[in-house]
Design an enzyme around this catalytic site. Structure first.
Site, short mmCIF file in Angstrom:
data_model
loop_
_atom_site.label_atom_id
_atom_site.label_comp_id
_atom_site.label_asym_id
_atom_site.label_seq_id
_atom_site.Cartn_x
_atom_site.Cartn_y
_atom_site.Cartn_z
N ARG A 84 0.86 -1.19 0.00
CA ARG A 84 0.00 0.00 0.00
C ARG A 84 0.90 1.24 0.00
O ARG A 84 1.66 1.44 0.94
CB ARG A 84 -0.88 -0.02 1.25
CG ARG A 84 -1.68 1.24 1.47
CD ARG A 84 -2.59 1.14 2.70
NE ARG A 84 -3.37 2.34 2.84
CZ ARG A 84 -3.18 3.27 3.76
NH1 ARG A 84 -2.24 3.14 4.68
NH2 ARG A 84 -3.94 4.35 3.79
N HIS A 128 -2.48 11.06 0.60
CA HIS A 128 -2.03 10.84 1.98
C HIS A 128 -1.41 12.16 2.45
O HIS A 128 -0.23 12.25 2.75
CB HIS A 128 -1.02 9.68 2.04
CG HIS A 128 -0.84 9.09 3.41
ND1 HIS A 128 -0.99 7.74 3.66
CD2 HIS A 128 -0.52 9.65 4.59
CE1 HIS A 128 -0.75 7.50 4.94
NE2 HIS A 128 -0.46 8.64 5.53
N GLU A 173 -7.15 8.66 5.95
CA GLU A 173 -7.44 9.36 7.20
C GLU A 173 -7.87 10.81 7.01
O GLU A 173 -7.18 11.75 7.44
CB GLU A 173 -6.22 9.32 8.13
CG GLU A 173 -5.77 7.91 8.47
CD GLU A 173 -4.74 7.87 9.60
OE1 GLU A 173 -4.33 8.95 10.05
OE2 GLU A 173 -4.37 6.78 10.01
N ASN A 300 -7.55 1.97 9.93
CA ASN A 300 -6.26 2.18 10.58
C ASN A 300 -6.48 2.16 12.08
O ASN A 300 -7.36 2.86 12.59
CB ASN A 300 -5.66 3.54 10.18
CG ASN A 300 -5.18 3.55 8.74
OD1 ASN A 300 -5.26 2.54 8.04
ND2 ASN A 300 -4.70 4.69 8.30
N TYR A 302 -4.33 2.04 15.95
CA TYR A 302 -3.09 2.02 16.74
C TYR A 302 -3.34 1.90 18.24
O TYR A 302 -2.62 1.22 18.94
CB TYR A 302 -2.29 3.31 16.49
CG TYR A 302 -1.74 3.38 15.09
CD1 TYR A 302 -0.50 2.83 14.79
CD2 TYR A 302 -2.47 3.97 14.05
CE1 TYR A 302 0.01 2.87 13.51
CE2 TYR A 302 -1.95 4.02 12.76
CZ TYR A 302 -0.72 3.47 12.50
OH TYR A 302 -0.23 3.50 11.22
N GLU A 377 -3.65 -0.02 8.19
CA GLU A 377 -2.49 0.36 9.01
C GLU A 377 -2.64 -0.17 10.42
O GLU A 377 -3.70 -0.04 11.03
CB GLU A 377 -2.34 1.89 9.13
CG GLU A 377 -1.72 2.55 7.94
CD GLU A 377 -1.63 4.07 8.10
OE1 GLU A 377 -1.42 4.55 9.24
OE2 GLU A 377 -1.79 4.76 7.09
C1 GCO Z 1 -1.42 7.98 10.22
C2 GCO Z 1 -0.81 7.93 8.88
C3 GCO Z 1 0.61 7.47 8.88
C4 GCO Z 1 1.37 7.62 10.15
C5 GCO Z 1 1.11 6.47 11.10
C6 GCO Z 1 1.79 6.63 12.43
O1 GCO Z 1 -2.12 7.08 10.60
O2 GCO Z 1 -1.18 8.96 10.94
O3 GCO Z 1 -1.54 7.20 8.01
O4 GCO Z 1 1.14 8.28 7.88
O5 GCO Z 1 2.73 7.69 9.93
O6 GCO Z 1 -0.24 6.35 11.31
O7 GCO Z 1 1.35 7.79 13.06
#
Ligand code: GCO
Length: 491
Positions: A84, A128, A173, A300, A302, A377
């Site tokens: 990707r 992006h 995003e 995405n 985290y 992600e």
């Molecule tokens: C985001 C973006 C990425 C970042 C990653 C870590 O999610 O912010 O897609 O470009 O680098 O997520 O923060």
């Protein structure tokens, strides 16, 4: 009890499950002024004093633009099934309008051909975050004309690559583009205006819908269409927990999912933000344009976000996981505060909570049962250390990252087993790169980049991910210590 996915209970992913890695143009390419590329808002922002850590910029980044073939070989050596990447709009249209720059298109054409030649599925993101600066000078995402320009750009790219790209993602995003770019000021263009942020939300949604229509009209290989959102998985605290969660869910999640997947803006979002904007920028027909069937919804994930209603007296907390640059990313909801969360944390200070990923996938499946999902992600920054072996090759032992990836893939597998239509997983990121406001201080790669020499070194997590990609089965989490067979250190 055995850890899920260890040698006793292997977890396998389906044969057509995409296991790949992700990057973004401005974060890795460098070559910021070469071959006709115009400036983007991230060039301007990163060159403005005080905006990024150490005044870091993407001028050189991981120099991917000049190392394309080596990086493609690196991906192949990792057994990646899919890659990707994003296209730099100002490389293709230096001012965001007008004819295509052939050298810009040629770079991405070579990238796509190089992926296909190595059996890697190309997954292309149109945007992006690197908006051509010339468009920002005319209002950027607060100007409706930017959405129309984006549709033209989508058509140009679709005409050039629309016979080969397998999966198209319009935007990455849009939450960040709108609220961090125009609300909090943490991202380019660095504006701090709540009404501008909400205007940007709508124009980004519109840009997505128009771009899907343009791509559909010109592609010839029956690709899949998608958008990638960064969902906020919310943990409510205190007496007003439900209200705090509802408000932030509306701004962060439903402001995108409802128009994109249901064709309307949520009523509570319009009410919550009424003191900020009257939403008059939504024109007749816009929601029909936005509401396009999607083959995949990119997710995405985290960390989670903890919220509660602020009591109005204590100092309002603002631990929403992003740099504080003075503005608010939450227009219309100053009564919500963002709480610090218990660890463990990554080097970003983000809490590690794999259950949040499983919950998110199940929740999306419940809300939008018809919608196939893909994790576009997931990954983590840690303070990595490069070590030199006696034979002068290099290694990075990153057991925390292996553990993070393992736990999140196990969570994704639980969701899959529970019936979620999950089509793939992309680790963020293939290699260390320019982490936006944090510059080069945060390393998310499974491949280490030495920015002095541009040497690539596979971290243990890359070796671990290779085993996953090749076997489609979660390997054990124990750190990989044996020297790799392929490309341990690339110059
Ligand atoms: C985001 C973006 C990425 C970042 C990653 C870590 O999610 O912010 O897609 O470009 O680098 O997520 O923060």
């Amino acid at each position: 009890m055995p850890i899920p996915g260890n040698a006793h209970t292997p977890l396998s992913f389906p044969a057509d499950f995409l296991l790949g890695s992700a990057t973004a143009a401005y974060q890795i390419e460098g070559a910021a002024t070469e071959d006709g590329r115009g400036p983007s808002i991230w060039d301007t922002f990163s060159h403005t004093p005080g905006k990024t850590w150490n005044a870091d910029t993407g001028d050189v980044a991981a120099d991917h633009y000049h190392r394309l073939d080596d990086d493609l070989d690196l991906m192949a050596s990792l057994g990646l099934r899919a890659y990707r990447f994003s296209l730099s709009w100002p490389r293709i249209q230096p001012t965001g309008r007008g004819p295509a720059n052939p050298k810009g298109l040629d770079f991405y054409s070579r990238l796509v051909d190089g992926l296909l030649a190595r059996g890697i599925t190309p997954v292309a993101t149109l945007y992006h975050w690197d908006l051509p600066q010339a468009l920002e000078d005319q209002g950027g995402w607060t100007n409706r004309a930017t959405a129309l320009a984006f549709a033209d750009y989508a058509r140009i790219v679709g005409e050039a690559l629309g016979d080969r790209v397998a999966i198209w993602t319009t935007l990455n995003e849009p939450w960040c583009s709108a609220y961090l770019g125009y609300g909090s000021g943490a991202h380019a263009p660095g504006r701090t205006d709540g009404a501008a942020a909400l205007t940007a939300v709508h124009h980004l949604n519109l840009a997505h819908g128009l771009a899907v229509q343009q791509l559909r009209a010109v592609t010839t290989n029956s690709p899949q269409y998608s958008i990638t959102l960064n969902f906020h998985v919310l943990r409510g605290h205190g007496d007003g927990a439900a209200e705090a969660v509802r408000r932030i869910d509306a701004l962060a999640n439903r402001a995108f999912t409802e128009p994109l997947l249901r064709g309307h803006y949520p009523k509570d979002l319009l009410n919550d933000t009424a003191s900020v904007t009257d939403w008059a920028f939504v024109q007749d027909g816009d929601l029909t344009d936005i509401y396009q069937p999607l083959d995949l919804l990119g997710v995405n994930y985290y960390a989670t976000t903890a919220v509660r209603l602020w009591d109005g007296t204590s100092t309002r907390q603002n631990n929403d996981g992003h740099k504080d640059m003075g503005g608010s990313a939450w227009p219309g909801s100053p009564q919500v505060e963002f709480l610090p969360q218990p660890g463990p944390h990554t080097a970003m200070g983000w809490n590690i909570d794999p259950d949040g990923l499983e919950e998110l996938l199940l929740d999306l499946h419940t809300r939008y049962p018809e919608q196939p999902l893909v994790i576009t992600e997931n990954g983590a920054a840690f303070d990595d250390h490069l070590t030199t072996r006696p034979d002068d090759t290099h290694a990075v032992h990153d057991p925390e990252r292996v553990d993070y990836l393992h736990r999140h893939l196990a969570a994704a597998h639980r969701a899959l087993t529970a019936g979620v239509d999950l089509r793939g997983y992309f680790v963020w990121s293939l290699m260390d790169n320019f982490e936006w406001g944090y510059g080069y201080s945060k390393r998310f790669g499974i491949v280490h980049v030495d920015y002095e020499t541009q040497r690539r070194t596979l971290k243990d997590s890359a070796l671990w991910f290779r085993e996953l990609a090749l076997t489609r089965t979660l390997p054990p989490t124990a750190p990989v210590s044996a020297p790799p067979k392929l490309g341990a250190s690339r110059g």
